[in-house]
Design an enzyme around this catalytic site. Sequence first.
Site, mmCIF file in Angstrom:
data_model
loop_
_atom_site.group_PDB
_atom_site.id
_atom_site.type_symbol
_atom_site.label_atom_id
_atom_site.label_comp_id
_atom_site.label_asym_id
_atom_site.label_seq_id
_atom_site.Cartn_x
_atom_site.Cartn_y
_atom_site.Cartn_z
ATOM 1 N N ASN A 7 6.475 -72.813 -61.235
ATOM 2 C CA ASN A 7 5.540 -73.932 -61.073
ATOM 3 C C ASN A 7 4.340 -73.611 -61.951
ATOM 4 O O ASN A 7 3.519 -72.768 -61.616
ATOM 5 C CB ASN A 7 5.136 -74.029 -59.591
ATOM 6 C CG ASN A 7 4.143 -75.143 -59.340
ATOM 7 O OD1 ASN A 7 3.677 -75.804 -60.276
ATOM 8 N ND2 ASN A 7 3.793 -75.343 -58.088
ATOM 9 N N GLU A 391 8.823 -75.878 -50.648
ATOM 10 C CA GLU A 391 9.194 -76.612 -51.856
ATOM 11 C C GLU A 391 9.985 -75.727 -52.827
ATOM 12 O O GLU A 391 10.912 -76.186 -53.471
ATOM 13 C CB GLU A 391 7.927 -77.157 -52.530
ATOM 14 C CG GLU A 391 7.296 -78.274 -51.706
ATOM 15 C CD GLU A 391 5.843 -78.533 -52.053
ATOM 16 O OE1 GLU A 391 4.969 -77.842 -51.500
ATOM 17 O OE2 GLU A 391 5.585 -79.416 -52.883
HETATM 18 P P1 ADP Z 1 -1.129 -76.804 -51.079
HETATM 19 O O1 ADP Z 1 -1.229 -78.235 -50.679
HETATM 20 O O2 ADP Z 1 -1.992 -76.445 -52.262
HETATM 21 O O3 ADP Z 1 0.275 -76.276 -51.142
HETATM 22 P P2 ADP Z 1 -1.357 -75.503 -48.512
HETATM 23 O O4 ADP Z 1 -0.283 -76.360 -47.960
HETATM 24 O O5 ADP Z 1 -1.117 -74.037 -48.577
HETATM 25 O O6 ADP Z 1 -1.856 -75.988 -49.918
HETATM 26 O O7 ADP Z 1 -2.663 -75.767 -47.630
HETATM 27 C C1 ADP Z 1 -3.840 -75.053 -47.854
HETATM 28 C C2 ADP Z 1 -4.905 -75.594 -46.932
HETATM 29 O O8 ADP Z 1 -4.453 -75.480 -45.570
HETATM 30 C C3 ADP Z 1 -6.206 -74.794 -46.970
HETATM 31 O O9 ADP Z 1 -7.080 -75.297 -47.932
HETATM 32 C C4 ADP Z 1 -6.765 -75.042 -45.591
HETATM 33 O O10 ADP Z 1 -7.582 -76.189 -45.627
HETATM 34 C C5 ADP Z 1 -5.575 -75.378 -44.728
HETATM 35 N N1 ADP Z 1 -5.320 -74.396 -43.671
HETATM 36 C C6 ADP Z 1 -4.625 -73.250 -43.734
HETATM 37 N N2 ADP Z 1 -4.610 -72.613 -42.551
HETATM 38 C C7 ADP Z 1 -5.325 -73.380 -41.696
HETATM 39 C C8 ADP Z 1 -5.702 -73.289 -40.299
HETATM 40 N N3 ADP Z 1 -5.324 -72.287 -39.546
HETATM 41 N N4 ADP Z 1 -6.436 -74.295 -39.789
HETATM 42 C C9 ADP Z 1 -6.807 -75.348 -40.544
HETATM 43 N N5 ADP Z 1 -6.504 -75.484 -41.842
HETATM 44 C C10 ADP Z 1 -5.780 -74.520 -42.420
#
Ligand code: ADP
Length: 406
Positions: A7, A391
């Site tokens: 990616n 993904e």
């Molecule tokens: P992407 O969409 O880039 O793949 P992710 O699915 O990994 O990203 O999501 C990342 C986001 O998830 C972080 O920016 C954060 O806002 C949120 N996140 C991760 N863990 C938690 C948690 N325990 N509580 C709330 N939000 C969380």
Amino acid sequence: MRILVMNCGSSSLKFQLIETSFQQIVANKDRMLAQGVFERIGSTDARSRLLVAGQEPQETVREVLRHQEAIQATFAWLAGESGLLGSLDEIDGVGHRIVHGGERFHSSTLMTDDTVRQIEALSDLAPLHNPHNLKAFYAAKKILPRVPQVAVFDTAFHQTMPPHAYIYGVPYIYYTRDKLRRYGFHGTSHRFVSYRFAQIHGDTREKYRLITCHLGNGCSVCAIDHGKVVDTSMGFTPLEGLIMGSRPGDLDAGAVLYLLERAEMGHAEVDVTLNTQSGLVGISGVSRDMRDVLAAAAKGNERAELAVNAFCYRVSKYIGSYYVAMGGADAVLFAGGIGENSAEVRARICRPLSVLGLQLDEAANVATVGREGSIARPSSRLKGWVVPTNEELLIARDTLRCMAAH
Ligand code: ADP
């Protein structure tokens, strides 16, 4: 089969080496062997983090000026220091995340000269993504010229959307001439999550009407009616739909005109505002990370509370509209960093859904963090589940399937 999943973004490269086979797919037993990420490519202090499954990561900071160097370093590590591969010949296929497949690509495809030309031609729809995504293809082709490579598109799963869901209310010529329509993104995630939900229940996706919520840095909701996407919240670009970490989601087009004209902002300033300074961080002034915003809200920060409320309200509203679009639904599924890990956000989204028959099991919701599980009461007419997305795994599986089909 060992599949390398890549990616490639504007200044980053993420990869995973995945072992998969048709038997492993059916048993959900494919294995991630290694993963890595390079960030700040193009700088003298690019960071890399390389990890063999089950071992400590190796982290470095050094000059990496071009994607090609990051990709060469990846291959050298896989066939060297990692101890995983005797030689690069042990890589059977390479799968790429490609952001935009336009109307041309409805499914993943083997990357031949012809398909690569077509992906390049779609770059005007995703100038910030497709050209970078293709860098990994060209670099891998130089190193592994005979290994099949496969393109897996963020948009492809949504290509079943009917015209009334994808057309914008603007002059039709913008659609026919400029390809302006709703495409949707995160398709690989929505597809994985809906497939996995059906697999858990010993069924196929075609049996269900599902509403999948991918809530991560970017956020989108998708309505999947008996296996086919009928609507999704992102549109021509990932700006549309839900409130996200730093994007506003749905926004009156007149507000953009107002910013351009009355606030005398230039095009570039509006672009930066909408992509990086809006959404959770824009409303709260705290952070784009939901964890920080929730923590601030818990301490009484009113704007943080407003940001969380606006975020959750928008998701509930979309779920309600997709319930109507499909004439009902069987389950609401949560994925992505927020969807998988935040019981608080899920609870705020689900409580108003009792009117649709979703009875949240508060204890099960709190207990289900970062893993698969039901968050609704057994008697709930509309089910609620957490289904972690993957993904990269779906890209590896599609690569295997496309290779087998040729
Ligand atoms: P992407 O969409 O880039 O793949 P992710 O699915 O990994 O990203 O999501 C990342 C986001 O998830 C972080 O920016 C954060 O806002 C949120 N996140 C991760 N863990 C938690 C948690 N325990 N509580 C709330 N939000 C969380």
